[in-house]
Design a protein around this motif. Structure first.
Motif, PDB file in Angstrom:
ATOM      1  N   ARG A 129       0.828  -1.214   0.000  1.00 48.34           N
ATOM      2  CA  ARG A 129       0.000   0.000   0.000  1.00 48.34           C
ATOM      3  C   ARG A 129       0.859   1.260   0.000  1.00 48.34           C
ATOM      4  O   ARG A 129       0.548   2.248  -0.657  1.00 48.34           O
ATOM      5  CB  ARG A 129      -0.944   0.020   1.210  1.00 48.34           C
ATOM      6  CG  ARG A 129      -2.267  -0.635   0.977  1.00 48.34           C
ATOM      7  CD  ARG A 129      -3.264  -0.346   2.078  1.00 48.34           C
ATOM      8  NE  ARG A 129      -2.801  -0.711   3.404  1.00 48.34           N
ATOM      9  CZ  ARG A 129      -2.799  -1.950   3.885  1.00 48.34           C
ATOM     10  NH1 ARG A 129      -3.221  -2.946   3.135  1.00 48.34           N
ATOM     11  NH2 ARG A 129      -2.367  -2.200   5.096  1.00 48.34           N
ATOM     12  N   GLN A 149       2.217   1.741  -3.454  1.00 51.51           N
ATOM     13  CA  GLN A 149       1.143   2.172  -4.340  1.00 51.51           C
ATOM     14  C   GLN A 149       0.806   3.649  -4.109  1.00 51.51           C
ATOM     15  O   GLN A 149       0.613   4.404  -5.055  1.00 51.51           O
ATOM     16  CB  GLN A 149      -0.089   1.292  -4.111  1.00 51.51           C
ATOM     17  CG  GLN A 149      -1.234   1.593  -5.047  1.00 51.51           C
ATOM     18  CD  GLN A 149      -2.419   0.688  -4.791  1.00 51.51           C
ATOM     19  OE1 GLN A 149      -2.766   0.408  -3.640  1.00 51.51           O
ATOM     20  NE2 GLN A 149      -3.036   0.223  -5.853  1.00 51.51           N
ATOM     21  N   ARG A 207       1.052   6.716  -6.878  1.00 49.53           N
ATOM     22  CA  ARG A 207      -0.083   7.598  -7.183  1.00 49.53           C
ATOM     23  C   ARG A 207       0.300   9.068  -7.035  1.00 49.53           C
ATOM     24  O   ARG A 207      -0.023   9.893  -7.876  1.00 49.53           O
ATOM     25  CB  ARG A 207      -1.265   7.266  -6.273  1.00 49.53           C
ATOM     26  CG  ARG A 207      -2.276   6.381  -6.949  1.00 49.53           C
ATOM     27  CD  ARG A 207      -3.569   6.314  -6.173  1.00 49.53           C
ATOM     28  NE  ARG A 207      -3.634   5.004  -5.571  1.00 49.53           N
ATOM     29  CZ  ARG A 207      -3.868   4.753  -4.298  1.00 49.53           C
ATOM     30  NH1 ARG A 207      -4.093   5.722  -3.454  1.00 49.53           N
ATOM     31  NH2 ARG A 207      -3.895   3.532  -3.844  1.00 49.53           N
TER      32      ARG A 207
END
Length: 199
Positions: A73, A76, A80
């Protein structure tokens, strides 16, 4: 004071006996993990402290509290942010970068705690934190068991950790690590209790 003593202070009468294939865990992460954390996983298993601090454990079905999923996470999230803002510069390196921070816990306030993976010996890693709001990183001079002890006894000096309004020592609230639904990802569990967990 080691993990068994902290477990008793946090309300456990004995180890919950959560077992995981550490070779699999460490091969998938790409590093050994601190011995006191491995002992913590056996004694505590999945759960939270005062419904505030969640220490991630490997091999559970609930991707919201699984150790490897927490690292994924973080990566990620950085990807982003970099797509949205090409000038984005991360405030610290993320594992597996050299000296990268490896997330192992989070609070309900959105703060994340990390091992600072400096050096080859995981038992010498220190702890740092990123607040859920703001940008003032926090640093703790000790390792995992030291952090855990001070948190449970509400003596921790780390500004991102809120002072408790609960009884001290802070109680551990066990759970099974089962998937609780969206938004957490459902994983294929590979950790298990030796027998029915004690509360």
């Amino acid at each position: 004071m080691g993990v068994p003593e902290v477990a008793r202070d946090a309300g456990l009468s004995g180890p919950r006996r959560y077992r995981v294939d550490w070779q699999r865990v460490e091969a998938s992460l790409g590093t050994r993990l601190p011995a006191d954390y491995r002992e913590y996983v056996y004694w505590f298993g999945p759960g939270a402290f005062d419904d505030y601090l969640h220490v991630c454990v490997p091999g559970v079905e609930n991707g919201g509290v699984e150790l490897g999923a927490q690292l994924a996470r973080e990566h990620q999230g950085r990807r982003r942010r970099a797509q949205i803002n090409r000038r984005y510069k991360p405030p610290f390196p993320l594992f597996p970068e050299p000296g990268g921070w490896l997330p192992f816990a989070f609070t309900t306030g959105g703060d994340v705690l990390y091992w600072v993976t400096s050096g080859a010996d995981p038992d010498r890693w220190t702890v740092a934190g990123r607040p859920g709001r703001g940008s003032d990183l926090g640093y703790f001079a000790g390792g995992f068991a030291d952090f855990l002890r001070e948190f449970v006894h509400d003596t921790i000096e780390l500004h991102i950790i809120a002072e408790t309004e609960s009884e001290v020592p802070i109680a551990f609230e066990p759970d099974t690590g089962a998937w609780l639904g969206e938004p957490a990802k459902r994983l294929e569990p590979y950790g298990a209790f030796e027998e029915a967990p004690e509360g």
